[in-house]
Design an enzyme around this catalytic site. Structure first.
Site, PDB file in Angstrom:
ATOM      1  N   ARG A 178     -51.928 -24.519  28.389  1.00 41.60           N
ATOM      2  CA  ARG A 178     -50.928 -24.653  29.449  1.00 41.60           C
ATOM      3  C   ARG A 178     -50.357 -23.268  29.740  1.00 41.60           C
ATOM      4  O   ARG A 178     -50.072 -22.492  28.812  1.00 41.60           O
ATOM      5  CB  ARG A 178     -49.781 -25.581  29.030  1.00 41.60           C
ATOM      6  CG  ARG A 178     -50.105 -27.059  29.135  1.00 41.60           C
ATOM      7  CD  ARG A 178     -50.290 -27.529  30.585  1.00 41.60           C
ATOM      8  NE  ARG A 178     -50.623 -28.935  30.671  1.00 41.60           N
ATOM      9  CZ  ARG A 178     -51.855 -29.445  30.634  1.00 41.60           C
ATOM     10  NH1 ARG A 178     -52.904 -28.634  30.522  1.00 41.60           N
ATOM     11  NH2 ARG A 178     -52.061 -30.749  30.751  1.00 41.60           N
ATOM     12  N   GLU A 233     -48.122 -23.793  38.024  1.00 39.89           N
ATOM     13  CA  GLU A 233     -49.266 -23.550  38.896  1.00 39.89           C
ATOM     14  C   GLU A 233     -49.276 -24.439  40.134  1.00 39.89           C
ATOM     15  O   GLU A 233     -49.974 -24.139  41.105  1.00 39.89           O
ATOM     16  CB  GLU A 233     -50.576 -23.684  38.114  1.00 39.89           C
ATOM     17  CG  GLU A 233     -50.755 -25.005  37.438  1.00 39.89           C
ATOM     18  CD  GLU A 233     -51.878 -25.020  36.399  1.00 39.89           C
ATOM     19  OE1 GLU A 233     -52.258 -23.962  35.875  1.00 39.89           O
ATOM     20  OE2 GLU A 233     -52.375 -26.119  36.125  1.00 39.89           O
ATOM     21  N   HIS A 262     -57.422 -23.987  36.733  1.00 41.75           N
ATOM     22  CA  HIS A 262     -57.263 -25.178  35.883  1.00 41.75           C
ATOM     23  C   HIS A 262     -58.528 -26.050  35.985  1.00 41.75           C
ATOM     24  O   HIS A 262     -58.471 -27.233  36.334  1.00 41.75           O
ATOM     25  CB  HIS A 262     -56.032 -25.999  36.264  1.00 41.75           C
ATOM     26  CG  HIS A 262     -55.560 -26.863  35.128  1.00 41.75           C
ATOM     27  ND1 HIS A 262     -54.262 -26.968  34.747  1.00 41.75           N
ATOM     28  CD2 HIS A 262     -56.249 -27.660  34.269  1.00 41.75           C
ATOM     29  CE1 HIS A 262     -54.154 -27.794  33.719  1.00 41.75           C
ATOM     30  NE2 HIS A 262     -55.380 -28.226  33.405  1.00 41.75           N
TER      31      HIS A 262
HETATM   32  P1  NAI Z   1     -54.440 -32.171  20.117  1.00 40.14           P
HETATM   33  O1  NAI Z   1     -53.196 -32.980  20.141  1.00 40.14           O
HETATM   34  O2  NAI Z   1     -55.693 -32.770  19.566  1.00 40.14           O
HETATM   35  O3  NAI Z   1     -54.189 -30.797  19.330  1.00 40.14           O
HETATM   36  C1  NAI Z   1     -53.046 -30.012  19.487  1.00 40.14           C
HETATM   37  C2  NAI Z   1     -52.825 -29.274  18.191  1.00 40.14           C
HETATM   38  O4  NAI Z   1     -51.785 -28.322  18.390  1.00 40.14           O
HETATM   39  C3  NAI Z   1     -52.385 -30.177  17.010  1.00 40.14           C
HETATM   40  O5  NAI Z   1     -53.241 -29.967  15.901  1.00 40.14           O
HETATM   41  C4  NAI Z   1     -50.958 -29.729  16.727  1.00 40.14           C
HETATM   42  O6  NAI Z   1     -50.616 -29.829  15.342  1.00 40.14           O
HETATM   43  C5  NAI Z   1     -51.015 -28.286  17.188  1.00 40.14           C
HETATM   44  N1  NAI Z   1     -49.731 -27.663  17.469  1.00 40.14           N
HETATM   45  C6  NAI Z   1     -48.603 -28.227  17.962  1.00 40.14           C
HETATM   46  N2  NAI Z   1     -47.630 -27.283  18.057  1.00 40.14           N
HETATM   47  C7  NAI Z   1     -48.162 -26.125  17.626  1.00 40.14           C
HETATM   48  C8  NAI Z   1     -47.671 -24.790  17.484  1.00 40.14           C
HETATM   49  N3  NAI Z   1     -46.423 -24.480  17.827  1.00 40.14           N
HETATM   50  N4  NAI Z   1     -48.504 -23.845  17.003  1.00 40.14           N
HETATM   51  C9  NAI Z   1     -49.766 -24.139  16.653  1.00 40.14           C
HETATM   52  N5  NAI Z   1     -50.293 -25.383  16.757  1.00 40.14           N
HETATM   53  C10 NAI Z   1     -49.500 -26.352  17.252  1.00 40.14           C
HETATM   54  O7  NAI Z   1     -54.667 -31.696  21.632  1.00 40.14           O
HETATM   55  P2  NAI Z   1     -56.020 -31.203  22.316  1.00 40.14           P
HETATM   56  O8  NAI Z   1     -56.764 -32.375  22.852  1.00 40.14           O
HETATM   57  O9  NAI Z   1     -56.715 -30.265  21.415  1.00 40.14           O
HETATM   58  O10 NAI Z   1     -55.432 -30.427  23.599  1.00 40.14           O
HETATM   59  C11 NAI Z   1     -54.610 -29.272  23.450  1.00 40.14           C
HETATM   60  C12 NAI Z   1     -53.987 -28.948  24.803  1.00 40.14           C
HETATM   61  O11 NAI Z   1     -54.989 -28.506  25.708  1.00 40.14           O
HETATM   62  C13 NAI Z   1     -53.352 -30.153  25.532  1.00 40.14           C
HETATM   63  O12 NAI Z   1     -52.045 -30.419  25.075  1.00 40.14           O
HETATM   64  C14 NAI Z   1     -53.387 -29.729  26.972  1.00 40.14           C
HETATM   65  O13 NAI Z   1     -52.166 -29.125  27.331  1.00 40.14           O
HETATM   66  C15 NAI Z   1     -54.518 -28.697  27.035  1.00 40.14           C
HETATM   67  N6  NAI Z   1     -55.608 -29.155  27.893  1.00 40.14           N
HETATM   68  C16 NAI Z   1     -56.010 -28.357  28.930  1.00 40.14           C
HETATM   69  C17 NAI Z   1     -57.020 -28.773  29.780  1.00 40.14           C
HETATM   70  C18 NAI Z   1     -57.506 -27.923  30.919  1.00 40.14           C
HETATM   71  O14 NAI Z   1     -58.196 -28.424  31.805  1.00 40.14           O
HETATM   72  N7  NAI Z   1     -57.213 -26.636  30.959  1.00 40.14           N
HETATM   73  C19 NAI Z   1     -57.650 -30.087  29.618  1.00 40.14           C
HETATM   74  C20 NAI Z   1     -57.215 -30.812  28.438  1.00 40.14           C
HETATM   75  C21 NAI Z   1     -56.211 -30.353  27.630  1.00 40.14           C
END
Ligand code: NAI
Length: 337
Positions: A234, A263, A302
């Site tokens: 993000r 964005e 994005h």
């Molecule tokens: P997820 O929930 O599987 O993993 C997120 C991880 O971040 C978790 O392991 C959590 O413990 C960790 N986390 C939380 N706060 C943290 C911090 N302050 N420092 C380090 N780690 C921290 O989520 P997933 O599926 O891996 O997605 C991650 C992010 O990717 C989503 O929240 C979304 O915003 C973004 N995303 C972007 C897309 C795009 O098209 N550019 C598409 C899909 C997701």
């Protein structure tokens, strides 16, 4: 009829799919544009709203939607939704938890390779008819240290890919995934240490009030000079002005970005003239434009989620989410109601 379901941000192809898969489930209304305060009247009759991340479902919008019974977002992220308010009002919110975590990880790898092998400049050059490699020297990934911030579903796939490149993998996550240590030798550590040691830092954490601007002036000052930053999570995780400053000072040598803070305004610049706009928003918009034009930065719009396979998963999971909300047997609910 089981209620009125209003869809925002759906193209013709998605509309046809939803019509077919939700026939008989309620009155379906489709809009290709996003939901904003300017068109909130379109959302007012909705029992259920379906949207992607550019629709504004923050508290100030929810306040004007007293009849809303549920939200299905076609995304992993829910930062465009006032989640606490939905919980308070017992409005279930369902997301698409994993439509292809490899999809976003592959895009992060694509950005990294595009930077390391200077693909964008190389293609620009040959498109101009110049077949000459002078000045296009890149650098190898093998042997470099990659710092993965957030080792959830997407971060885990990034580790798998980085392992294939024979990179040294370090990571920070408040909930470390020890399986990654066994599989790929990922070494978990605290954030300052990770920033100090990484040649490449890639972000895979959700945007929350705690993670907003988690990479700012202080974090840039802890980084190894010349580091490469990849952000497919993000935009607001990174302070854009601090990033521009770090690029200027050479702390960051290159950046590959798929997400920018606020964005939505880049899609519809008329938002600039909205009464909701604050000075801070203008500053962010200017910084975004500077990043998009910066010679050391590549920005994709994005697009990381946007593969054929992922889109099919998104529509199918959204159909399941809507049916679950209508039947009371909910799936993929992210808030507590
Ligand atoms: P997820 O929930 O599987 O993993 C997120 C991880 O971040 C978790 O392991 C959590 O413990 C960790 N986390 C939380 N706060 C943290 C911090 N302050 N420092 C380090 N780690 C921290 O989520 P997933 O599926 O891996 O997605 C991650 C992010 O990717 C989503 O929240 C979304 O915003 C973004 N995303 C972007 C897309 C795009 O098209 N550019 C598409 C899909 C997701």
């Amino acid at each position: 009829m089981r209620g009125k379901i209003v869809f925002f941000e759906v193209d013709q192809y998605e509309q046809e799919l939803f019509r077919e898969k939700l026939s008989g489930e309620g009155e379906l209304v489709f809009y290709p544009h996003r939901l904003t305060h300017d068109n909130i009247d379109e959302a007012k009759p909705a029992d259920y709203i379906v949207s992607f991340i550019y629709s504004d479902l923050s508290d100030r919008m929810l306040d004007q939607l007293p009849n809303l019974k549920g939200i299905a977002t076609m995304s992993v992220g829910t930062d465009h939704i006032g989640l606490e308010e939905t919980t308070r009002r017992s409005i279930p919110v369902c997301n698409v938890p994993a439509y292809g975590p490899n999809t976003v990880a592959e895009h992060a790898a694509a950005l990294l390779l595009a930077l390391s092998r200077r693909i964008v400049e190389s293609v620009d050059r040959t498109r101009e008819g110049v077949y000459e490699y002078t000045g296009l020297t890149g650098w190898d990934l093998k042997g470099k240290t990659i710092g993965i911030v957030g080792t959830g579903k997407i971060g885990a796939h990034v580790a798998r890919i980085a392992n294939g490149f024979e990179m040294k993998i370090i990571a920070y996550d408040p909930h470390p995934n020890t399986e990654l240590t066994e599989k790929y030798g990922v070494e978990f550590m605290e954030m300052p240490q990770l920033l100090h040691r990484s040649d490449v830092v890639t972000l895979h954490v959700p945007l929350t009030p705690e993670t907003k601007h988690m990479i700012g002036q202080e974090q840039f000052s802890q980084m190894k000079p010349g580091m490469v930053l990849i952000n497919t999570a993000r935009g607001a995780l990174v302070d854009p002005n601090a990033l521009l400053d770090a690029l200027e000072k050479g702390v960051i040598s290159q950046a590959g970005i798929d997400v920018l803070e606020d964005e939505g305004i880049l899609k519809e610049e008329k938002e600039f003239f909205s009464s909701y706009f604050k000075l801070q928003d203008y500053q962010t918009a200017l910084a975004n434009h500077a990043l998009m034009r910066h010679p050391k930065v590549i920005v994709t719009p994005h697009n990381a989620f946007n593969s054929k396979e992922a889109l099919q998963n998104i529509t199918q999971t959204t159909v399941d989410n809507i049916k679950g909300m209508l039947s009371g047997d909910r799936v993929n609910q992210v808030n507590h109601t």
